[in-house]
Write a protein that holds these residues in place. Structure first.
Motif, short mmCIF file in Angstrom:
data_model
loop_
_atom_site.label_atom_id
_atom_site.label_comp_id
_atom_site.label_asym_id
_atom_site.label_seq_id
_atom_site.Cartn_x
_atom_site.Cartn_y
_atom_site.Cartn_z
N ALA A 108 3.95 10.22 -7.00
CA ALA A 108 4.90 10.54 -8.08
C ALA A 108 4.14 10.82 -9.38
O ALA A 108 4.50 11.75 -10.13
CB ALA A 108 5.87 9.38 -8.28
N ARG A 109 3.09 10.03 -9.66
CA ARG A 109 2.30 10.29 -10.87
C ARG A 109 1.60 11.64 -10.79
O ARG A 109 1.48 12.35 -11.79
CB ARG A 109 1.27 9.17 -11.08
CG ARG A 109 1.85 7.88 -11.59
CD ARG A 109 0.76 6.94 -12.08
NE ARG A 109 -0.07 6.49 -10.99
CZ ARG A 109 0.15 5.41 -10.27
NH1 ARG A 109 1.22 4.66 -10.53
NH2 ARG A 109 -0.67 5.05 -9.31
N ALA A 110 1.12 12.00 -9.59
CA ALA A 110 0.45 13.30 -9.42
C ALA A 110 1.43 14.44 -9.68
O ALA A 110 1.08 15.45 -10.30
CB ALA A 110 -0.14 13.41 -8.02
N ARG A 147 0.84 -1.21 0.00
CA ARG A 147 0.00 0.00 0.00
C ARG A 147 0.86 1.24 0.00
O ARG A 147 0.58 2.21 -0.72
CB ARG A 147 -0.91 -0.01 1.22
CG ARG A 147 -1.90 1.17 1.21
CD ARG A 147 -2.84 1.15 2.40
NE ARG A 147 -2.15 1.50 3.64
CZ ARG A 147 -1.92 0.66 4.62
NH1 ARG A 147 -2.31 -0.61 4.52
NH2 ARG A 147 -1.30 1.04 5.72
N TRP A 148 1.93 1.24 0.80
CA TRP A 148 2.85 2.38 0.81
C TRP A 148 3.45 2.60 -0.58
O TRP A 148 3.59 3.73 -1.04
CB TRP A 148 3.95 2.17 1.83
CG TRP A 148 3.49 2.26 3.25
CD1 TRP A 148 2.39 2.92 3.73
CD2 TRP A 148 4.11 1.66 4.39
NE1 TRP A 148 2.27 2.76 5.08
CE2 TRP A 148 3.32 2.00 5.52
CE3 TRP A 148 5.24 0.88 4.58
CZ2 TRP A 148 3.63 1.58 6.81
CZ3 TRP A 148 5.55 0.46 5.86
CH2 TRP A 148 4.76 0.81 6.96
N ALA A 149 3.84 1.49 -1.21
CA ALA A 149 4.44 1.62 -2.55
C ALA A 149 3.44 2.20 -3.54
O ALA A 149 3.79 3.05 -4.37
CB ALA A 149 4.93 0.25 -3.03
N ARG A 150 2.18 1.77 -3.46
CA ARG A 150 1.16 2.32 -4.36
C ARG A 150 0.93 3.79 -4.09
O ARG A 150 0.77 4.60 -5.03
CB ARG A 150 -0.15 1.54 -4.20
CG ARG A 150 -0.15 0.15 -4.80
CD ARG A 150 -1.55 -0.40 -4.91
NE ARG A 150 -2.18 -0.52 -3.60
CZ ARG A 150 -2.12 -1.61 -2.84
NH1 ARG A 150 -1.44 -2.67 -3.27
NH2 ARG A 150 -2.73 -1.66 -1.68
N ARG A 170 1.02 17.16 -12.61
CA ARG A 170 1.02 18.61 -12.41
C ARG A 170 2.08 19.29 -13.27
O ARG A 170 1.86 20.38 -13.82
CB ARG A 170 1.23 18.94 -10.94
CG ARG A 170 0.03 18.65 -10.07
CD ARG A 170 0.18 19.29 -8.70
NE ARG A 170 1.28 18.70 -7.95
CZ ARG A 170 1.16 17.66 -7.14
NH1 ARG A 170 -0.02 17.08 -6.98
NH2 ARG A 170 2.20 17.20 -6.47
N ALA A 171 3.25 18.63 -13.40
CA ALA A 171 4.31 19.19 -14.25
C ALA A 171 3.87 19.23 -15.71
O ALA A 171 4.11 20.21 -16.41
CB ALA A 171 5.59 18.39 -14.09
#
Length: 411
Positions: free
Chosen positions: A197-199, A188-191, A203-204
């Motif tokens: 990171a995807r967010a 769960r932490w990894a997800r 945003r970038a």
């Protein structure tokens, strides 16, 4: 916590403190190559000391000797590789525990090493290895305690009580349950970390798209004006030098304004927290757009009032009108356009009409201009309709949500 990425294919797994990425074999890679010396040493010492104390209360078992201590040290030492080779450690610690119990040595914290070895295998994703090792340990304990005890030390030993088997089974189930819980939490932490990171990347990407859209709108409009005036200047350079001078003056003014707006857009790439040097353009600058269009040979009728809008809506409305007029200059044979600004309760309507006909392409343009307008409107929850009018020409109609002040609506 630092993060390392696995080389090659295979699932990524993460464990807490210090952070490590694990490959398909459960072993750490890159910066996670260091062996856990400290924790392994502490565990081994604790097992040795705990076994010595446990032996005092079990006089009927074989006393701890060099062989017993060697097995305890070997089981503890295997934990050094519990992150790199979890399968081998799970089976290795189970084997040393079976040998220890089969030799008749006292019960005690010897089960700690096999528990940690199987725990590491489950967390690393090798559940089959952990369950197999624990099952083999329990089966071996049953054989030793209820059948092989006749031929194994200590001499004249009796069958183990079944209550002890229940305790061993309970311990095995507890180790398996804790291991599964830890594995679930780490996945769960990894997800969650991957989602964050995807967010960040999303945003970038959105910021890059916003800057690209701003640059397109600024440059497309100014370069269209410059292109028209350059053609006028070249055509009149010999026959009407004064008019050619006027065209060059317009080119200079348009290029200066374009450079200023480009600089303002690029200001957003500076250190976060810095404020822009100049305010973003809004509908209050529509008269400037009309003048620039006039210098490109396009007469624009401006109708309606320009209400006070939030900065984001104001900028989007200005850019939409700017892009629509740019498309008229570039793609329409019409030299006349009309801009109407209407504000109703909760909505801003922008309508840009020209009489056509199209020159070479649709009057609305076929590049990034319409796509950029639609993206701006959609980002605010609005809509864009663009297409030919029934009576000829082209129309762009934008409807944007608005929170303009109520007193301005009533004026």
């Amino acid at each position: 916590m630092d993060e390392q990425r696995v080389r090659g294919a295979g699932p990524l797994r993460w464990r807490q403190g210090p952070s490590e990425w694990h490959g398909p074999d459960g072993g750490p890679v890159d910066g996670a190559a260091r062996l856990p010396w400290r924790s392994t040493l502490l565990i081994t010492v604790a097992v040795l000391v705990g076994s010595a104390f446990a032996a005092r209360g079990q006089p009927g078992r074989v006393p701890l000797d060099a062989g017993a201590r060697a097995l305890l040290v070997a089981g503890g030492a295997m934990l050094l590789w519990r992150h790199r080779h979890p399968v081998a450690v799970a089976f290795g610690t189970a084997l040393t525990t079976v040998l220890y119990l089969g030799a008749g040595y006292p019960y005690g914290p010897v089960f700690v090493t096999v528990g940690l070895g199987c725990f590491g295998a489950v967390v690393a994703g090798r559940r089959w290895a952990a369950w197999t090792a624990l099952g083999a340990l329990w089966a071996a304990h049953l054989l030793v305690g209820h059948w092989l005890y006749r031929w194994l030390p200590p001499a004249h030993d009796r069958a183990a009580p079944w209550g002890g088997e229940v305790a061993v089974a309970t311990g095995i189930v507890a180790v398996a349950a804790l291991s599964e819980l830890a594995r679930t939490r780490r996945e769960r932490w990894a997800r969650e970390r991957a989602e964050r990171a995807r967010a960040v990347r999303r945003r970038a990407d959105e910021e890059r798209l916003r800057i690209a859209r701003e640059l397109h709108d600024v440059l497309a409009h100014s370069i269209s004006v410059i292109n028209v005036q350059a053609g006028v200047g070249l055509a009149l350079l010999d026959s009407d030098p004064e008019q050619a001078r006027t065209a060059l003056t317009t080119i200079k003014a348009a290029s200066k304004e374009a450079l200023g707006e480009v600089r303002q857009v690029l200001d957003t790439l500076r250190t976060p927290g810095d404020a822009p040097r100049t305010p973003a353009p809004g509908l209050d600058r529509l008269p400037e757009l009309v003048e620039q269009a006039a210098s490109a040979g396009l007469t624009v009728e401006l109708g309606g009032r320009t209400p006070r809008l939030p900065p984001g809506t104001d900028l989007a409305a200005f850019r939409i009108v700017q892009e629509a007029l740019t498309n008229v200059v570039r793609h329409s044979g019409s030299r006349h356009a009309r801009v109407l600004v209407e504000h109703t309760r909760g909505a801003l309507r922008l309508r840009v009409d020209d009489d056509g006909p199209a020159t070479g392409a649709d009057a609305g343009g076929g590049g990034n201009g319409l796509a950029g307008m639609r993206e701006r409107a959609a980002a605010l929850g609005g809509t864009i309709e663009a297409g030919p009018r029934p009576d000829g020409g082209f129309r762009v109609l934008a409807v944007l949500p608005s929170t303009a002040r109520a007193e301005e609506e009533d004026e």
